[in-house]
Motif scaffolding. Structure first.
Motif, PDB file in Angstrom:
ATOM      1  N   LYS A  77      32.940  38.710  41.861  1.00 14.56           N
ATOM      2  CA  LYS A  77      31.670  39.401  41.642  1.00 14.56           C
ATOM      3  C   LYS A  77      30.619  38.494  41.004  1.00 14.56           C
ATOM      4  N   LEU A  78      30.977  37.238  40.776  1.00 11.14           N
ATOM      5  CA  LEU A  78      30.011  36.294  40.218  1.00 11.14           C
ATOM      6  C   LEU A  78      28.993  35.909  41.279  1.00 11.14           C
ATOM      7  N   SER A  79      27.852  35.405  40.842  1.00  9.98           N
ATOM      8  CA  SER A  79      26.821  34.972  41.797  1.00  9.98           C
ATOM      9  C   SER A  79      27.133  33.603  42.388  1.00  9.98           C
ATOM     10  N   ARG A  80      28.022  32.851  41.700  1.00 13.54           N
ATOM     11  CA  ARG A  80      28.456  31.541  42.184  1.00 13.54           C
ATOM     12  C   ARG A  80      29.950  31.419  41.908  1.00 13.54           C
ATOM     13  N   VAL A  81      30.671  30.840  42.856  1.00 18.43           N
ATOM     14  CA  VAL A  81      32.127  30.752  42.746  1.00 18.43           C
ATOM     15  C   VAL A  81      32.552  29.293  42.800  1.00 18.43           C
ATOM     16  N   GLU A 141      29.644  41.001  49.021  1.00 19.80           N
ATOM     17  CA  GLU A 141      29.086  40.667  50.340  1.00 19.80           C
ATOM     18  C   GLU A 141      28.355  39.333  50.296  1.00 19.80           C
ATOM     19  N   THR A 142      27.636  39.073  49.198  1.00 17.94           N
ATOM     20  CA  THR A 142      26.923  37.812  49.066  1.00 17.94           C
ATOM     21  C   THR A 142      27.895  36.636  49.049  1.00 17.94           C
ATOM     22  N   ILE A 143      28.954  36.733  48.246  1.00  9.98           N
ATOM     23  CA  ILE A 143      29.956  35.674  48.176  1.00  9.98           C
ATOM     24  C   ILE A 143      30.628  35.481  49.523  1.00  9.98           C
TER      25      ILE A 143
END
Length: 256
Positions: free
Chosen positions: A234-238, A254-256
């Motif tokens: 759920k982070l904005s960057r992985v 969905e963004t990830i």
């Protein structure tokens, strides 16, 4: 602003004064002070500290002398650290390797050196070893992070996102490579990175590679981690260490 100028002028009229404007990060206020300096009594001294390099560069012809405040050198860092860790200006035998790691991580930042040293005062060698292995957690001390976040908070949304990308993925990467990647993600990469350079958040080395102070990197990565400490998907960057699990288990947003 006019009221403020009038109050300052009334307070110092006819006096030889030393005036320090600390942390002046508004360009209009900066220019207003430069504009009223001639009304001060001869012999006056004015010192302005600012986090914004652009303030100085835009007014260089009006500022007699500018000094970029560098971090402490290794010797000064060692002395400051030892005063707070051992209450003396030299280290205790057996701690040398740990001290070197802490000083390198702080990069000459006096506040970080003081906070870290104070947290280690009176601790055993085992505690020191554990601390050195988890420096990024210790430098999350609010006294350090709140100080660093002042400049980050002043950035535009675009530059905030760009800073976080650089902190998480592009330290040590070539500037041209970084621009190719991020331009394809709808960033104004070179323009934005120049803004970050002006605010002393990022440096571009002689080898054209991006560099960031370790404490700023920790701050950036910490901002991301706080978004969802328990669920990396759920982070904005992985980061790479989490990416394979997230893809395999389909736990990303969905963004990830």
């Amino acid at each position: 602003m006019d009221e403020g100028i009038n109050k300052i002028q009334r307070a110092v009229r006819g006096r030889k004064v030393l005036i320090v404007f600390d942390g002046l990060n508004d360009l209009d206020q900066f220019n207003a002070i430069l504009g009223m300096r001639e009304s001060f009594y001869p012999g006056r001294k004015i010192i302005i500290t600012t986090r914004l390099h652009e303030n100085i560069s835009k007014a260089r012809d009006q500022v007699p002398e500018t000094v970029k405040v560098e971090g402490l050198d290794s010797l000064a860092s060692l002395k400051l650290f030892c005063w707070h860790a051992f209450k003396q200006d030299y280290h205790v035998r057996g701690y040398q390797c740990y001290i070197a790691s802490v000083i390198a991580h702080c990069g000459g930042n006096p506040l970080a050196l003081q906070v870290l040293a104070s947290s280690l005062f009176g601790k055993t060698l085992e505690a020191w070893k554990s601390a050195v292995q988890n420096l990024s957690l210790i430098t999350g001390d609010p006294r350090i992070q709140n100080n660093l976040k002042l400049t980050f908070s002043s950035l535009s949304d675009h530059d905030k996102r760009l800073f976080l990308h650089v902190a998480c993925f592009f330290i040590g990467k070539d500037m041209d490579f970084t621009a190719i990647v991020l331009d394809s993600c709808d960033f104004l990469t070179r323009f934005g990175i120049q803004n970050l350079v002006d605010k002393c958040l990022v440096e571009v080395g002689l080898d054209n590679k991006l560099f960031m102070h370790p404490l700023l990197r920790d701050m950036g990565m910490g901002i991301i981690c706080k978004q969802s400490p328990e669920y990396p998907g759920k982070l904005s960057r992985v980061w790479q260490k989490d990416a394979s699990n997230i893809l395999r288990k389909l736990t990303g947003t969905e963004t990830i």
